[in-house]
Design an enzyme around this catalytic site. Structure first.
Site, PDB file in Angstrom:
ATOM      1  CB  CYS A  65      -0.994  -0.044   1.168  1.00 54.65           C
ATOM      2  SG  CYS A  65      -0.279   0.116   2.824  1.00 54.65           S
ATOM      3  CG  HIS A  98      14.943 -14.663  14.208  1.00 51.18           C
ATOM      4  ND1 HIS A  98      15.654 -13.755  14.968  1.00 51.18           N
ATOM      5  CD2 HIS A  98      15.848 -15.569  13.758  1.00 51.18           C
ATOM      6  CE1 HIS A  98      16.934 -14.102  14.974  1.00 51.18           C
ATOM      7  NE2 HIS A  98      17.081 -15.195  14.240  1.00 51.18           N
ATOM      8  CG  HIS A 133      13.963 -18.194  16.196  1.00 51.63           C
ATOM      9  ND1 HIS A 133      14.083 -17.007  16.884  1.00 51.63           N
ATOM     10  CD2 HIS A 133      15.217 -18.551  15.819  1.00 51.63           C
ATOM     11  CE1 HIS A 133      15.349 -16.638  16.906  1.00 51.63           C
ATOM     12  NE2 HIS A 133      16.064 -17.562  16.272  1.00 51.63           N
TER      13      HIS A 133
END
Ligand code: RB5
Length: 150
Positions: A65, A98, A133
């Protein structure tokens, strides 16, 4: 790898350039975004792409956008979407490593076409690192479970 791309009216030209780039690189993609002369609200573009990525029809989404911010906020309302608004390649790479991000967002009024291509390349060529993670991504999913329904 299948990619869904979407944009609002502020990002038509950059979206076209990114589609050309995906084509050059041989990525399979489908454009769900706004075309020339149309007015499109960024939450609608986020929905079109986000629901398909969340459903597993597409591996990744790219949303553009004006700022990248509104469309990322909207996409992140969809369960299963981890959308990252990035304007540097380090973040685009590490949000895959991550956060296992599945949607890359950026702003057509923020980044130029060259940097946008680098963001896309870093994002699409980097895998999730897993390990410690995974637990953190699971914690994000748990937030969806706890706060997703009103
Ligand atoms: C549209 O003018 C603009 O508000 C939109 O593209 C985006 O920047 C919102 O976050």
């Amino acid at each position: 790898m299948k990619i869904a791309i979407g944009n609002d009216h502020a990002a038509v030209e950059l979206k076209k350039d990114i589609c050309a780039y995906l084509e050059e690189k041989g990525y399979e993609y489908k454009d769900f975004g706004c075309g020339d002369g149309e007015k499109c609200d960024y939450p609608d573009a986020a929905e079109k792409v986000g629901k398909r990525v969340a459903a597993g029809e597409y591996d990744f989404g790219i949303l553009i956008c004006g700022t990248g911010v509104g469309i990322s906020i909207a996409a992140n309302k969809i369960k299963g979407i981890r959308a990252a608004c990035c304007s540097d390649s380090y973040s685009a790479k590490f949000t895959r490593l991550h956060n296992d991000a599945n949607v890359l967002c950026f702003g057509a009024r923020v980044v130029g076409a060259g940097l946008a291509r680098e963001l896309v390349e870093a994002f699409l060529t980097t895998g999730f690192e897993g390990g410690r993670h995974s637990r953190r991504v699971d914690l994000i999913t748990a937030l969806e479970e706890r706060f997703g329904e009103k």
